[in-house]
Design an enzyme around this catalytic site. Structure first.
Site, PDB file in Angstrom:
ATOM      1  N   SER A 126       0.843  -1.189   0.000  1.00  0.00           N
ATOM      2  CA  SER A 126       0.000   0.000   0.000  1.00  0.00           C
ATOM      3  C   SER A 126       0.880   1.242   0.000  1.00  0.00           C
ATOM      4  O   SER A 126       2.065   1.169   0.330  1.00  0.00           O
ATOM      5  CB  SER A 126      -0.873  -0.001   1.262  1.00  0.00           C
ATOM      6  OG  SER A 126      -1.397   1.285   1.539  1.00  0.00           O
ATOM      7  N   TYR A 158      -3.342  -0.539   9.991  1.00  0.00           N
ATOM      8  CA  TYR A 158      -3.188  -0.882   8.562  1.00  0.00           C
ATOM      9  C   TYR A 158      -1.806  -0.470   8.081  1.00  0.00           C
ATOM     10  O   TYR A 158      -1.108  -1.244   7.427  1.00  0.00           O
ATOM     11  CB  TYR A 158      -4.277  -0.159   7.785  1.00  0.00           C
ATOM     12  CG  TYR A 158      -4.315  -0.414   6.311  1.00  0.00           C
ATOM     13  CD1 TYR A 158      -3.742   0.494   5.417  1.00  0.00           C
ATOM     14  CD2 TYR A 158      -4.942  -1.536   5.784  1.00  0.00           C
ATOM     15  CE1 TYR A 158      -3.794   0.289   4.056  1.00  0.00           C
ATOM     16  CE2 TYR A 158      -5.006  -1.751   4.420  1.00  0.00           C
ATOM     17  CZ  TYR A 158      -4.437  -0.831   3.561  1.00  0.00           C
ATOM     18  OH  TYR A 158      -4.480  -1.042   2.195  1.00  0.00           O
TER      19      TYR A 158
HETATM   20  P1  NAP Z   1     -11.616  -5.618  -0.260  1.00  0.00           P
HETATM   21  O1  NAP Z   1     -12.600  -5.198  -1.291  1.00  0.00           O
HETATM   22  O2  NAP Z   1     -11.863  -5.296   1.171  1.00  0.00           O
HETATM   23  O3  NAP Z   1     -11.369  -7.203  -0.420  1.00  0.00           O
HETATM   24  C1  NAP Z   1     -10.543  -7.856   0.497  1.00  0.00           C
HETATM   25  C2  NAP Z   1     -10.781  -9.340   0.362  1.00  0.00           C
HETATM   26  O4  NAP Z   1     -10.040 -10.040   1.371  1.00  0.00           O
HETATM   27  C3  NAP Z   1     -12.261  -9.714   0.543  1.00  0.00           C
HETATM   28  O5  NAP Z   1     -12.633 -10.663  -0.426  1.00  0.00           O
HETATM   29  C4  NAP Z   1     -12.270 -10.334   1.936  1.00  0.00           C
HETATM   30  O6  NAP Z   1     -13.284 -11.298   2.099  1.00  0.00           O
HETATM   31  C5  NAP Z   1     -10.906 -11.004   1.958  1.00  0.00           C
HETATM   32  N1  NAP Z   1     -10.475 -11.320   3.322  1.00  0.00           N
HETATM   33  C6  NAP Z   1     -10.406 -10.488   4.375  1.00  0.00           C
HETATM   34  N2  NAP Z   1      -9.982 -11.150   5.467  1.00  0.00           N
HETATM   35  C7  NAP Z   1      -9.793 -12.448   5.088  1.00  0.00           C
HETATM   36  C8  NAP Z   1      -9.377 -13.634   5.761  1.00  0.00           C
HETATM   37  N3  NAP Z   1      -9.056 -13.623   7.076  1.00  0.00           N
HETATM   38  N4  NAP Z   1      -9.311 -14.791   5.059  1.00  0.00           N
HETATM   39  C9  NAP Z   1      -9.640 -14.807   3.749  1.00  0.00           C
HETATM   40  N5  NAP Z   1     -10.041 -13.721   3.032  1.00  0.00           N
HETATM   41  C10 NAP Z   1     -10.114 -12.560   3.719  1.00  0.00           C
HETATM   42  O7  NAP Z   1     -10.173  -5.022  -0.594  1.00  0.00           O
HETATM   43  P2  NAP Z   1      -9.559  -4.400  -1.931  1.00  0.00           P
HETATM   44  O8  NAP Z   1      -9.805  -2.924  -1.955  1.00  0.00           O
HETATM   45  O9  NAP Z   1      -9.943  -5.243  -3.105  1.00  0.00           O
HETATM   46  O10 NAP Z   1      -7.987  -4.571  -1.612  1.00  0.00           O
HETATM   47  C11 NAP Z   1      -7.348  -5.813  -1.828  1.00  0.00           C
HETATM   48  C12 NAP Z   1      -5.952  -5.707  -1.229  1.00  0.00           C
HETATM   49  O11 NAP Z   1      -5.301  -4.537  -1.738  1.00  0.00           O
HETATM   50  C13 NAP Z   1      -5.954  -5.550   0.280  1.00  0.00           C
HETATM   51  O12 NAP Z   1      -4.820  -6.203   0.829  1.00  0.00           O
HETATM   52  C14 NAP Z   1      -5.818  -4.033   0.484  1.00  0.00           C
HETATM   53  O13 NAP Z   1      -5.224  -3.713   1.728  1.00  0.00           O
HETATM   54  C15 NAP Z   1      -4.928  -3.689  -0.657  1.00  0.00           C
HETATM   55  N6  NAP Z   1      -5.010  -2.286  -1.089  1.00  0.00           N
HETATM   56  C16 NAP Z   1      -6.207  -1.757  -1.468  1.00  0.00           C
HETATM   57  C17 NAP Z   1      -6.233  -0.418  -1.911  1.00  0.00           C
HETATM   58  C18 NAP Z   1      -7.494   0.265  -2.356  1.00  0.00           C
HETATM   59  O14 NAP Z   1      -7.444   1.495  -2.561  1.00  0.00           O
HETATM   60  N7  NAP Z   1      -8.604  -0.429  -2.514  1.00  0.00           N
HETATM   61  C19 NAP Z   1      -5.055   0.325  -1.952  1.00  0.00           C
HETATM   62  C20 NAP Z   1      -3.863  -0.273  -1.515  1.00  0.00           C
HETATM   63  C21 NAP Z   1      -3.852  -1.583  -1.092  1.00  0.00           C
HETATM   64  P3  NAP Z   1     -14.730 -10.821   2.660  1.00  0.00           P
HETATM   65  O15 NAP Z   1     -15.210  -9.757   1.713  1.00  0.00           O
HETATM   66  O16 NAP Z   1     -15.556 -12.055   2.647  1.00  0.00           O
HETATM   67  O17 NAP Z   1     -14.461 -10.272   4.024  1.00  0.00           O
HETATM   68  C1  GCO Z   2      -7.315   4.849   3.385  1.00  0.00           C
HETATM   69  C2  GCO Z   2      -7.375   3.963   2.180  1.00  0.00           C
HETATM   70  C3  GCO Z   2      -5.963   3.525   1.822  1.00  0.00           C
HETATM   71  C4  GCO Z   2      -5.974   2.629   0.620  1.00  0.00           C
HETATM   72  C5  GCO Z   2      -4.601   2.212   0.237  1.00  0.00           C
HETATM   73  C6  GCO Z   2      -3.756   3.345  -0.196  1.00  0.00           C
HETATM   74  O1  GCO Z   2      -8.192   4.760   4.238  1.00  0.00           O
HETATM   75  O2  GCO Z   2      -6.350   5.634   3.428  1.00  0.00           O
HETATM   76  O3  GCO Z   2      -8.183   2.827   2.398  1.00  0.00           O
HETATM   77  O4  GCO Z   2      -5.366   2.891   2.910  1.00  0.00           O
HETATM   78  O5  GCO Z   2      -6.701   1.487   0.890  1.00  0.00           O
HETATM   79  O6  GCO Z   2      -3.996   1.449   1.222  1.00  0.00           O
HETATM   80  O7  GCO Z   2      -2.553   2.800  -0.726  1.00  0.00           O
END
Ligand code: NAP
Ligand code: GCO
Length: 268
Positions: free
Chosen positions: A149, A162
């Site tokens: 992230s 986080y």
């Molecule tokens: P999301 O929509 O919250 O999806 C996360 C997934 O992880 C969901 O399918 C969730 O299942 C699953 N999960 C959570 N806890 C789990 C566990 N203990 N065992 C198995 N599965 C589990 O997240 P996203 O936005 O797609 O992000 C995906 C990844 O990228 C994450 O690691 C997040 O931190 C990272 N990320 C996201 C962003 C962003 O802006 N969206 C930016 C930087 C990094 P359930 O839905 O059933 O709980």
């Molecule tokens: C927040 C956002 C971010 C993104 C991502 C950014 O609350 O600041 O959720 O944490 O998920 O991690 O890189």
């Protein structure tokens, strides 16, 4: 397209596991790996979400193998990977995508909640990697992609657990590289910027002021799409990245390169 390029990105014969791949970034990663030829497995905590995601993958002609297991449980991970190995074969590509976030001020966050975020976002990627790496070492080949992230390198208020987890995941990615690169295992991270998924919906929708911040601070002038991350994951899962190790590939529209604009005075 030249046959050499196609072969470089061809994942035919590979088994890919994308944790938490039932929607959002994980699904975008899964779709790209499957479209490149990989046999795809995704897991989730919910059988309902797994059943629902099959239809979504099928819209792209992808038959996804699904398993319910909690990535924070060593026992469930071992059982799940054993089933994947039995049904599909050894895991060649691991995307540690599953993650959670809790947006709470430090003083208001119960320690148990802090620990939960650390367990899912930092310890679980280690648990799953430790289960699949021995086979990668034997085969002298493997790809691990840890979803980091911007919070791997910057803090912001209300996301302390986080950021601590994702900061640790950056360094864990680098340490995995130090120990496993000699076995031709490439371990890298992806650092998405602000991506439009359910995880960011609370700070993106309904006129939330954070949306203005992202739109102002991101030089590309938009929220990222999950597919932007999926495209980067294909590179890190392919032979095109065989000498890329311990790198965090930021997919962020330039936000980390930008100190900041003064809104409306961008030409000064
Ligand atoms: P999301 O929509 O919250 O999806 C996360 C997934 O992880 C969901 O399918 C969730 O299942 C699953 N999960 C959570 N806890 C789990 C566990 N203990 N065992 C198995 N599965 C589990 O997240 P996203 O936005 O797609 O992000 C995906 C990844 O990228 C994450 O690691 C997040 O931190 C990272 N990320 C996201 C962003 C962003 O802006 N969206 C930016 C930087 C990094 P359930 O839905 O059933 O709980
Ligand atoms: C927040 C956002 C971010 C993104 C991502 C950014 O609350 O600041 O959720 O944490 O998920 O991690 O890189």
């Amino acid at each position: 397209m030249h046959i050499e390029i196609e072969k470089l990105y061809d994942l035919t014969g590979k088994v890919a596991l994308v944790t938490g791949g039932t929607h959002g970034i994980g699904m975008a990663i899964g779709k790209m790996l499957a479209k490149a030829g990989a046999k795809l497995c995704v897991n989730d905590l919910s059988q309902e979400r797994l059943d629902q995601c099959k239809a979504e993958y099928a819209k792209d002609g992808i038959e996804v193998y699904t398993l319910v297991f909690d990535v924070t449980s060593e026992e469930q991970v071992d059982k799940g990977i054993t089933q994947i190995e039995s049904e599909l074969g050894p895991v060649h590509i691991l995307a540690n995508n599953a993650g959670i976030i809790k947006r709470v001020p430090i003083l208001d966050m119960p320690i148990a909640d802090f620990k939960q975020v650390i367990e899912v976002d930092l310890v679980a990627p280690l648990i799953v990697a430790k289960r699949v790496v021995p086979g990668m070492i034997v085969r002298r080949s493997g790809k691990i992609i840890n979803l980091c992230s911007m919070m791997s390198v910057y803090g912001r208020q209300n996301v302390s657990a986080y950021a601590a987890a994702k900061g640790g995941l950056k360094l864990l990615t680098e340490n995995m590289t130090c120990e496993w690169a000699k076995y031709n295992i490439q371990v890298n991270g992806i650092g998405p910027g602000y991506i439009a998924t359910s995880q960011t919906a609370p700070i993106r929708e309904n006129g939330h002021p954070f949306n203005d911040l992202v739109m102002t601070r991101t030089p590309a002038g938009r929220w990222g799409e999950p597919e932007d991350v999926g495209n980067a994951a294909l590179f890190l899962a392919s032979n095109a990245s065989n000498f890329v190790n311990g790198h965090i590939l930021f997919v962020d529209g330039g936000i980390l390169a930008n100190f900041g604009y003064v809104k409306g005075e961008n030409d000064l």
